[in-house]
Motif scaffolding. Structure first.
Motif, short mmCIF file in Angstrom:
data_model
loop_
_atom_site.label_atom_id
_atom_site.label_comp_id
_atom_site.label_asym_id
_atom_site.label_seq_id
_atom_site.Cartn_x
_atom_site.Cartn_y
_atom_site.Cartn_z
N LYS A 15 0.83 -1.22 0.00
CA LYS A 15 0.00 0.00 0.00
C LYS A 15 0.85 1.25 0.00
N THR A 16 1.77 1.31 0.99
CA THR A 16 2.56 2.52 1.14
C THR A 16 3.48 2.72 -0.05
N THR A 17 4.01 1.63 -0.58
CA THR A 17 4.88 1.74 -1.76
C THR A 17 4.10 2.35 -2.93
N LEU A 18 2.88 1.85 -3.13
CA LEU A 18 2.06 2.36 -4.23
C LEU A 18 1.85 3.87 -4.08
N MET A 19 1.54 4.29 -2.86
CA MET A 19 1.28 5.71 -2.63
C MET A 19 2.56 6.53 -2.74
N ASN A 20 3.67 5.95 -2.32
CA ASN A 20 4.94 6.68 -2.44
C ASN A 20 5.33 6.87 -3.91
N ILE A 21 4.89 5.94 -4.76
CA ILE A 21 5.13 6.10 -6.19
C ILE A 21 4.29 7.26 -6.71
N LEU A 22 3.04 7.27 -6.29
CA LEU A 22 2.15 8.35 -6.71
C LEU A 22 2.70 9.70 -6.25
N TYR A 23 3.27 9.70 -5.05
CA TYR A 23 3.68 10.96 -4.42
C TYR A 23 5.10 11.37 -4.85
N GLY A 24 5.69 10.60 -5.75
CA GLY A 24 6.99 10.99 -6.28
C GLY A 24 8.18 10.63 -5.42
N TYR A 44 9.13 7.32 -4.74
CA TYR A 44 9.77 6.24 -5.49
C TYR A 44 9.43 6.41 -6.96
N GLU A 45 10.28 5.83 -7.78
CA GLU A 45 10.00 5.81 -9.21
C GLU A 45 9.54 4.40 -9.55
N ALA A 46 8.41 4.28 -10.23
CA ALA A 46 7.91 2.94 -10.56
C ALA A 46 8.80 2.29 -11.61
N GLU A 95 3.77 12.56 -14.45
CA GLU A 95 4.90 11.89 -13.85
C GLU A 95 5.34 12.73 -12.67
N PHE A 96 5.36 12.12 -11.51
CA PHE A 96 5.73 12.88 -10.33
C PHE A 96 7.14 12.48 -9.92
N ARG A 97 8.04 13.42 -10.04
CA ARG A 97 9.44 13.14 -9.76
C ARG A 97 9.76 13.32 -8.28
N GLY A 108 18.43 11.27 -14.18
CA GLY A 108 17.24 11.92 -14.71
C GLY A 108 17.31 12.03 -16.22
N LYS A 109 18.51 12.45 -16.70
CA LYS A 109 18.68 12.64 -18.13
C LYS A 109 18.54 11.30 -18.86
N ALA A 110 19.19 10.27 -18.28
CA ALA A 110 19.14 8.96 -18.92
C ALA A 110 17.69 8.49 -19.03
N HIS A 111 16.89 8.90 -18.06
CA HIS A 111 15.50 8.47 -18.03
C HIS A 111 14.70 9.08 -19.18
N ASP A 112 14.97 10.35 -19.46
CA ASP A 112 14.27 10.98 -20.57
C ASP A 112 14.68 10.32 -21.87
#
Lengths: 512, 343
Positions: free
Chosen positions: A53-62, A64-66, A79-81, B339-343
């Motif tokens: 759950k928390t991982t999924l939300m942390n992805i949404l919240y930028g 973690y990167e999926a 895309e939330f960085r 970041g750049k590599a990702h784009d």
């Protein structure tokens, strides 16, 4: 376009997450998850700890990167960085562990990082007025001028929510919001959520408490072991159904046999403590027999933490005496006390219980009975590994390896590691302070069963919990704490008067 | 995988930036690039003598950087290796001057032990102040440098002064106390072995023993240690003692191996360069050895560059300062590349 036949706004998904996957060190935390939230909806994300759950939300919240998948926000790909990206687009999150600055005021915390009117000479009066407007609109009573450190946990949570509302978040993500609240506060909190919903905002509430899902949510998405089980309208499910979705099995009922209480295991006489002139604990006395569980009920912040820390030796106490199996503990250090057989499960595993950057193995070394792992000053890594692996197996801790930093474990698995470390044969007194906080049903159940099994071996257990259900499920006697004092003690024989306990929690003294 | 790639890429980026920056600095100094580079290479690696010179400098640097790392493990930020170095050197000088009748090997052993003890105690004072009262060790260790250097100055004008010398220096140590040269015809001495053994000792102590674990645990989360009954104060004290101890040994080795007497300004800032070496080496004893040799090579090479192309040696310090900045910026560089590599 085809959706027009459905009832208007209700079906409008404001957020859609598709095929989201994320793994850590080769272990999938989220595996191909679809998730969507509608406008003006309270959507519960239900699952046990470690379900993703928390991982999924942390992805949404930028945070973690999926690894794969896409996110649609208000119809467009997004895309939330970083959390800032998310906040700027109207998504806000309240974490389980709050992010407030204790020495700043409520108003300063809420506007922290924003260039408000008059910047750099911020017009505080104007901001406070604005905050009071928001506060009145959603029924979130706050005092803008108060310092965070003076607030209760429930009040701090209000500040966190205000922070999001002030930033005009349209989607609020709340991670285990009720874990720290009293029943009264929870009711209050739900009223706020309903007001947010009727205002057209969407709320995701991450939880593992099924009754709350039934009470507050419109829809629920259940995750299990990183996979999505289903998304359902609340009207279509029952508590039993959700429970079986969530854990994939039926719950066991804990059998508690009557205590065969032995001699006095642990006792405190006339304990008093203060901090900066403010009394924390006043003239507190209690006894726990060998093989007995004494539950301490009470609202958070009524002296429970000082009491636990005094017993373990982390805090000094001004006056009073303590003894374990008729050996006096007074004047002993933490190490000496623990060597005598005290196990401590703190309520704050991140700070008190674990070293987050160290591995499971290394965290096992914090055990007081560590003599077996050390030979002539050297650490016996083979033995340590064996013991750690045994604990991992016995407590069903989900981990890739025992070399992994514990930071990467889910909260429940972290707690299990602490239990495995702190409770071992040779412990005569267990201080279990909120031992199941943040744990899922399965894990909570096994923690409670473990406490019961130690009780039957003659161990004295002090269970401190704000969760009354937990207190009632395993305690032999229940003492209620308020304002640093014990208001009364009742026997948990099935005839306890709940009104009486409620009154004591509110500060009324009883002679039971 | 992606993270690993951008990690490697960030190191490459830092190396590239450093090289470009260095070339730019050399060009700015108005000297011919090829002549300068040739001078650098010859100065640092041109002969067995120049390689030995690099190692001669790397020895005290390694020991001081190990000192900084020993403090770092427990969260004790030791800026005071410079002062501890001098105090260790003073202890060794006293032994050589007052016990010259002892046999050489015994003198060497005694010097190392007392050098360790003197430097250790010098660092343990700020350590105690931190453990007991929570006073910042950063400021205290730095201030102790000035005190130590002042004490050396006073001693060299008074009790330790060689009456025959005009300058404030001590008399030479008895020859039995001199560390043997390990490559004939060069100045490279057995201090190298002591530095390597020290690194191995610290590695084992920190990662294999219980007191070493306590030091790391306290550095990582002192609150959890308190709750687990691990003495936080005693671990900080031990870590500061070790930290000062190895800087003290550095001073001791520098006297016995190279200078053979105590003199003012004996260290060209080893204690401060050590912070750079420890950072570059990632606080890993073996990384520190590599980093120290690298820094020493840059410094010795810079001298060669000055001789053959007239490039000021100050350039090496400017480059090292730049490298530290880049290393501290590495997470940001990594993110930018990733970041750049990702784009």
């Amino acid at each position: 376009m085809f959706l027009l036949s459905f009832p208007g706004d209700l079906m409008e998904a404001v957020l859609t997450m598709r095929h989201i996957s994320k793994s850590f060190f080769g272990v999938p935390a989220d595996d191909d998850i679809d998730f969507d939230v509608r406008k003006g909806e309270i959507h519960a994300l239900l699952g046990e700890n470690g379900a993703g759950k928390t991982t999924l939300m942390n992805i949404l919240y930028g945070i973690y990167e999926a690894d794969g998948g896409e996110i649609l926000w208000k119809g467009g790909r997004a895309e939330f960085r970083s959390p800032r990206d998310a906040i700027e687009r109207g998504i806000g999150m309240v974490h389980q562990h709050f992010t407030l600055v204790g020495r700043l005021t409520v108003s300063e915390n809420i506007t922290l990082g924003l260039k408000s009117r008059g910047y750099p000479f911020t017009d505080r009066a104007y901001l406070d007025k604005k905050l009071e407007e928001i506060s009145a609109r959603y029924g979130l009573p706050i005092e803008p001028g108060k310092r965070i450190s003076e607030l209760s946990v429930g009040e701090q949570q209000r500040v966190e929510i205000m922070k999001l509302l002030y930033r005009e978040a349209e989607l609020l993500i709340l991670d285990e919001p009720t874990a720290v609240l009293t029943p009264g506060e929870t009711e209050e909190f739900f009223r706020v959520l309903r007001r947010l919903r009727s205002d057209g905002r969407s709320v995701i509430i991450i939880t593992h408490r099924i009754p709350e899902v039934m009470e507050i949510a419109d829809r629920v998405t259940v995750l299990r072991d990183g996979r999505k089980v289903c998304t359902e309208e609340i009207g279509n499910v029952t508590e039993e159904k959700l429970s079986s979705y969530m854990i994939g099995r039926q719950l066991r009922h804990i059998e508690r046999q009557a205590a065969a209480a032995g001699g006095i295991g642990f006792s405190i006489r006339g304990l008093s403590m203060e901090e900066g002139g403010i009394p924390l604990i006043s003239d507190l006395s209690l006894d726990i027999a060998e093989g007995e569980i004494l539950g301490i009920a009470g609202v958070d912040g009524n002296g429970q933490k000082p009491l636990a820390e005094a017993i373990v030796g982390i805090r000094q106490y001004g006056s009073g005496t303590m003894s374990l199996r008729s050996a006096s503990l007074d004047g002993m250090s933490v190490e000496e006390r623990k060597r005598l057989g005290i196990g401590y499960i703190s309520d704050d595993r991140h700070h008190d219980g674990l070293i987050m950057d160290m591995s499971l193995e290394e965290n096992m070394l914090l055990r007081s009975d560590r003599s077996g792992f050390i030979r002539k000053g050297f650490i016996d890594f083979q033995k340590l590994r064996k013991e750690t692996e045994r604990t991992v197996e016995r407590f069903a801790i989900k981990t890739h390896s025992v070399d992994m930093p514990v930071r990467l474990l889910s909260g429940g698995n972290q707690q299990k590691l602490i239990l495995g470390r702190e409770i071992y044969s040779g412990v005569h007194l267990v201080i279990a302070f909120q031992p199941t906080r943040g744990l899922d049903i399965g894990a909570s159940e096994s923690v409670r069963e473990l406490l019961l099994s130690y009780r039957s071996q003659g161990c004295s257990v002090l269970l401190i919990s704000a969760d009354l259900e937990e207190i009632f499920s395993i305690s032999d006697r229940i003492a209620v704490m308020h304002g640093g004092r014990i208001m009364g003690t009742v026997s948990n024989d099935g005839h306890a008067d709940m009104t009486e306990i409620g009154l004591m929690m509110a500060g009324k003294e009883m002679n039971a | 995988m992606k993270q690993r790639q951008s990690s490697i890429a960030s190191v490459a980026a830092i190396a590239a930036a450093t090289i470009i920056f260095s070339l730019l600095m050399i060009a700015l100094s108005g000297s011919g690039l090829t002549a300068a580079l040739k001078g650098f290479a010859r100065g640092a690696f041109g002969s067995s003598y120049s390689i030995a010179e690099v190692l001669v400098k790397a020895v005290p640097l390694t020991l001081c950087a190990l000192s900084v790392a020993c403090g770092f493990y427990s969260g004790f930020t030791n800026i005071g290796a410079e002062g501890q170095f001098y105090i260790g050197a003073v202890a060794t000088t006293c032994i050589g001057m007052y016990l010259p009748f002892l046999p050489g090997p015994l003198l060497i052993l005694l010097s190392l032990i007392l050098g360790f003890a003197a430097g250790g105690i010098w660092a343990a004072v700020p350590g105690w102040l931190k453990a007991r009262f929570g006073i910042s060790e950063v400021i205290n260790t730095l201030m102790f440098n000035y005190i130590a250097i002042g004490i050396v100055g006073i001693l060299l004008q008074t009790v330790l002064k060689d009456p025959k010398a005009f300058f404030p220096v001590s008399s030479y140590m008895p020859e039995g106390m001199w560390l043997p040269r390990i490559i004939p015809g060069t100045r490279l001495h057995a201090g190298l072995v002591i530095a390597l053994l020290s690194a191995a000792f610290i590695y084992i102590f920190i990662w294999r023993t219980w007191p070493g674990f306590r030091i790391r645990a306290v550095g990582s989360n002192s609150r959890a240690c308190r709750c687990a009954g691990i003495g936080v104060g005693s671990s900080i004290m031990l870590s500061s003692l070790l930290s000062g101890g190895f800087a003290g040994i550095a001073g001791s080795v520098e006297i016995m191996g190279l200078q053979h007497r105590l003199l003012d300004g004996m260290s060209p800032g080893y204690g401060y360069l050590a912070i750079v070496a420890s950072l570059l080496g990632g606080s890993n004893p073996f990384g520190i050895i590599a980093a120290s040799i690298g820094i020493a090579a840059i410094q010795v090479g810079a001298q060669g560059m000055q001789r053959s192309a007239g490039v000021p040696t100050a350039i090496s310090n400017i480059i090292l300062g730049g490298v530290v900045l880049l290393i501290l910026l590495r997470p940001m560089i990594m993110k930018a590349i990733g970041g750049k590599a990702h784009d």
